[in-house]
Scaffold this motif. Structure first.
Motif, PDB file in Angstrom:
ATOM      1  N   MET A 120       0.840  -1.182   0.000  1.00 56.77           N
ATOM      2  CA  MET A 120       0.000   0.000   0.000  1.00 56.77           C
ATOM      3  C   MET A 120       0.881   1.240   0.000  1.00 56.77           C
ATOM      4  N   ASP A 121       0.528   2.223  -0.804  1.00 56.67           N
ATOM      5  CA  ASP A 121       1.263   3.478  -0.895  1.00 56.67           C
ATOM      6  C   ASP A 121       1.048   4.287   0.377  1.00 56.67           C
ATOM      7  N   VAL A 122       2.153   4.780   1.003  1.00 58.57           N
ATOM      8  CA  VAL A 122       2.071   5.561   2.234  1.00 58.57           C
ATOM      9  C   VAL A 122       1.156   6.756   2.069  1.00 58.57           C
ATOM     10  N   SER A 123       1.211   7.431   0.915  1.00 57.64           N
ATOM     11  CA  SER A 123       0.416   8.634   0.711  1.00 57.64           C
ATOM     12  C   SER A 123      -1.078   8.335   0.697  1.00 57.64           C
ATOM     13  N   GLU A 124      -1.470   7.089   0.405  1.00 55.71           N
ATOM     14  CA  GLU A 124      -2.886   6.750   0.387  1.00 55.71           C
ATOM     15  C   GLU A 124      -3.418   6.417   1.772  1.00 55.71           C
ATOM     16  N   SER A 125      -2.530   6.085   2.719  1.00 52.16           N
ATOM     17  CA  SER A 125      -2.972   5.662   4.033  1.00 52.16           C
ATOM     18  C   SER A 125      -3.230   6.808   4.996  1.00 52.16           C
ATOM     19  N   ILE A 126      -2.805   8.018   4.655  1.00 45.21           N
ATOM     20  CA  ILE A 126      -2.970   9.157   5.542  1.00 45.21           C
ATOM     21  C   ILE A 126      -3.771  10.229   4.828  1.00 45.21           C
ATOM     22  N   PRO A 127      -4.960  10.589   5.320  1.00 46.55           N
ATOM     23  CA  PRO A 127      -5.759  11.597   4.636  1.00 46.55           C
ATOM     24  C   PRO A 127      -5.140  12.976   4.753  1.00 46.55           C
ATOM     25  N   LEU A 128      -5.330  13.810   3.723  1.00 50.11           N
ATOM     26  CA  LEU A 128      -4.808  15.172   3.755  1.00 50.11           C
ATOM     27  C   LEU A 128      -5.628  16.074   4.656  1.00 50.11           C
ATOM     28  N   ALA A 129      -6.927  15.893   4.700  1.00 50.43           N
ATOM     29  CA  ALA A 129      -7.775  16.770   5.503  1.00 50.43           C
ATOM     30  C   ALA A 129      -7.449  16.568   6.976  1.00 50.43           C
ATOM     31  N   ASN A 130      -7.281  17.677   7.694  1.00 48.72           N
ATOM     32  CA  ASN A 130      -7.055  17.590   9.126  1.00 48.72           C
ATOM     33  C   ASN A 130      -7.669  18.798   9.806  1.00 48.72           C
ATOM     34  N   SER A 131      -7.722  18.746  11.112  1.00 49.21           N
ATOM     35  CA  SER A 131      -8.363  19.828  11.853  1.00 49.21           C
ATOM     36  C   SER A 131      -7.349  20.717  12.546  1.00 49.21           C
ATOM     37  N   LYS A 132      -6.101  20.695  12.115  1.00 46.12           N
ATOM     38  CA  LYS A 132      -5.070  21.516  12.747  1.00 46.12           C
ATOM     39  C   LYS A 132      -5.281  22.985  12.391  1.00 46.12           C
ATOM     40  N   PRO A 133      -4.793  23.889  13.252  1.00 43.38           N
ATOM     41  CA  PRO A 133      -5.002  25.316  12.987  1.00 43.38           C
ATOM     42  C   PRO A 133      -4.279  25.783  11.729  1.00 43.38           C
ATOM     43  N   ALA A 134      -4.791  26.855  11.158  1.00 41.63           N
ATOM     44  CA  ALA A 134      -4.185  27.452   9.962  1.00 41.63           C
ATOM     45  C   ALA A 134      -2.780  27.954  10.293  1.00 41.63           C
ATOM     46  N   ALA A 135      -1.972  28.092   9.268  1.00 40.78           N
ATOM     47  CA  ALA A 135      -0.592  28.537   9.457  1.00 40.78           C
ATOM     48  C   ALA A 135      -0.548  29.963   9.994  1.00 40.78           C
ATOM     49  N   ARG A 136       0.354  30.201  10.915  1.00 38.10           N
ATOM     50  CA  ARG A 136       0.662  31.558  11.368  1.00 38.10           C
ATOM     51  C   ARG A 136       1.994  31.919  10.738  1.00 38.10           C
ATOM     52  N   SER A 137       2.228  33.207  10.520  1.00 37.82           N
ATOM     53  CA  SER A 137       3.426  33.572   9.776  1.00 37.82           C
ATOM     54  C   SER A 137       4.163  34.759  10.369  1.00 37.82           C
ATOM     55  N   TRP A 138       5.475  34.734  10.143  1.00 37.71           N
ATOM     56  CA  TRP A 138       6.391  35.795  10.542  1.00 37.71           C
ATOM     57  C   TRP A 138       7.353  36.031   9.397  1.00 37.71           C
ATOM     58  N   ARG A 139       7.989  37.196   9.402  1.00 32.90           N
ATOM     59  CA  ARG A 139       9.121  37.458   8.512  1.00 32.90           C
ATOM     60  C   ARG A 139      10.341  37.649   9.398  1.00 32.90           C
ATOM     61  N   LEU A 140      11.439  37.011   9.005  1.00 33.01           N
ATOM     62  CA  LEU A 140      12.687  37.109   9.736  1.00 33.01           C
ATOM     63  C   LEU A 140      13.725  37.703   8.808  1.00 33.01           C
ATOM     64  N   TRP A 141      14.281  38.838   9.205  1.00 35.87           N
ATOM     65  CA  TRP A 141      15.330  39.505   8.431  1.00 35.87           C
ATOM     66  C   TRP A 141      16.640  39.278   9.158  1.00 35.87           C
ATOM     67  N   VAL A 142      17.588  38.599   8.509  1.00 29.19           N
ATOM     68  CA  VAL A 142      18.879  38.276   9.112  1.00 29.19           C
ATOM     69  C   VAL A 142      19.946  39.091   8.393  1.00 29.19           C
ATOM     70  N   ASP A 143      20.650  39.930   9.153  1.00 32.00           N
ATOM     71  CA  ASP A 143      21.678  40.789   8.569  1.00 32.00           C
ATOM     72  C   ASP A 143      22.736  39.969   7.843  1.00 32.00           C
ATOM     73  N   GLY A 144      23.078  40.390   6.632  1.00 33.59           N
ATOM     74  CA  GLY A 144      24.096  39.733   5.845  1.00 33.59           C
ATOM     75  C   GLY A 144      23.651  38.400   5.260  1.00 33.59           C
ATOM     76  N   CYS A 145      22.375  38.103   5.344  1.00 38.36           N
ATOM     77  CA  CYS A 145      21.888  36.798   4.897  1.00 38.36           C
ATOM     78  C   CYS A 145      20.629  36.905   4.040  1.00 38.36           C
ATOM     79  N   THR A 177      -6.005  14.763  -9.103  1.00 41.09           N
ATOM     80  CA  THR A 177      -6.223  13.587  -9.937  1.00 41.09           C
ATOM     81  C   THR A 177      -5.253  12.460  -9.595  1.00 41.09           C
ATOM     82  N   ARG A 178      -4.247  12.766  -8.800  1.00 40.14           N
ATOM     83  CA  ARG A 178      -3.313  11.724  -8.379  1.00 40.14           C
ATOM     84  C   ARG A 178      -3.057  11.878  -6.885  1.00 40.14           C
ATOM     85  N   PRO A 179      -2.613  10.809  -6.222  1.00 44.24           N
ATOM     86  CA  PRO A 179      -2.409  10.869  -4.774  1.00 44.24           C
ATOM     87  C   PRO A 179      -1.237  11.781  -4.412  1.00 44.24           C
ATOM     88  N   ALA A 180      -1.217  12.194  -3.156  1.00 48.87           N
ATOM     89  CA  ALA A 180      -0.110  13.006  -2.661  1.00 48.87           C
ATOM     90  C   ALA A 180       1.188  12.219  -2.794  1.00 48.87           C
TER      91      ALA A 180
END
Length: 194
Positions: A1-26, A78-81
């Motif tokens: 069995m394909d691993v990607s087929e055994s785990i559903p994509l839909a989940n109830s986890k919270p939406a992504a939170r985001s930050w911007r990180l500015w690193v000097d010289g990088c 149309t195709r599995p994850a």
């Protein structure tokens, strides 16, 4: 069995939170928490978590972190994850080449970069899919490459909505104050809400 087929994509986890990180010289980095992110084209109507200035549709697909792996699913479903391998581009439609890296087996965090001439929205150089820790340094196992650090490494860790940082080997964590320029070891950075 394909691993990607055994785990559903839909989940109830919270939406992504985001930050911007500015690193000097990088450079600048978009940091996204969560376990599931949409990727799509940038523009006035764009509402994906990761927006790319290219010929991508508004939502090209979804990248998710499950157990010890990352999985990519194209929006047309149309195709599995498919399991995403470190150092490989995502199989996205269009001309952009979005490279996925999972640099350290000790952290579930991963990094997305783009090959020129395409770029991320928000003038950032990369996107970090943050789990519990991020590592900065000049070694290959770092999420953020800071060439001038030499052998020193800086670790960032998230506690709720707060980010903490320290030089690897030291015991004291310093809280990174949002909107304020901070110094952790010899790394100067500014963290802001995205």
């Amino acid at each position: 069995m394909d691993v990607s087929e055994s785990i559903p994509l839909a989940n109830s986890k919270p939406a992504a939170r985001s930050w911007r990180l500015w690193v000097d010289g990088c450079g600048g980095f978009l940091i996204l928490s969560g376990d599931r992110w949409t990727i799509g084209g940038a523009g006035p109507a764009g509402n994906s978590d990761v927006q790319v200035h290219s010929d991508l549709p508004r939502i090209a697909g979804t990248l998710s972190r499950r157990d010890d792996g990352y999985f990519w699913e194209i929006a047309d479903a149309t195709r599995p994850a498919e399991l995403v391998l470190s150092g490989r581009p995502l199989s996205i439609p269009g001309s952009a080449s979005l490279i996925f890296r999972h640099p350290s087996p000790l952290s579930h965090s991963a990094v997305l970069t783009l090959k020129p001439p395409h770029r991320f929205d928000g003038h950032v150089d990369g996107v970090i899919l943050a789990a519990e820790t991020l590592l900065m340094g000049s070694a290959a196992d770092c999420h953020i490459n800071v060439a001038h650090l030499g052998s020193e490494k800086v670790v960032m860790t998230r506690r709720g909505d707060r980010w903490m940082g320290k030089v690897v080997g030291e015991t004291e964590l310093s809280e990174l104050t949002v909107g304020q320029r901070m110094e952790v070891g010899t790394v100067e950075m500014t963290l802001e809400k995205a």
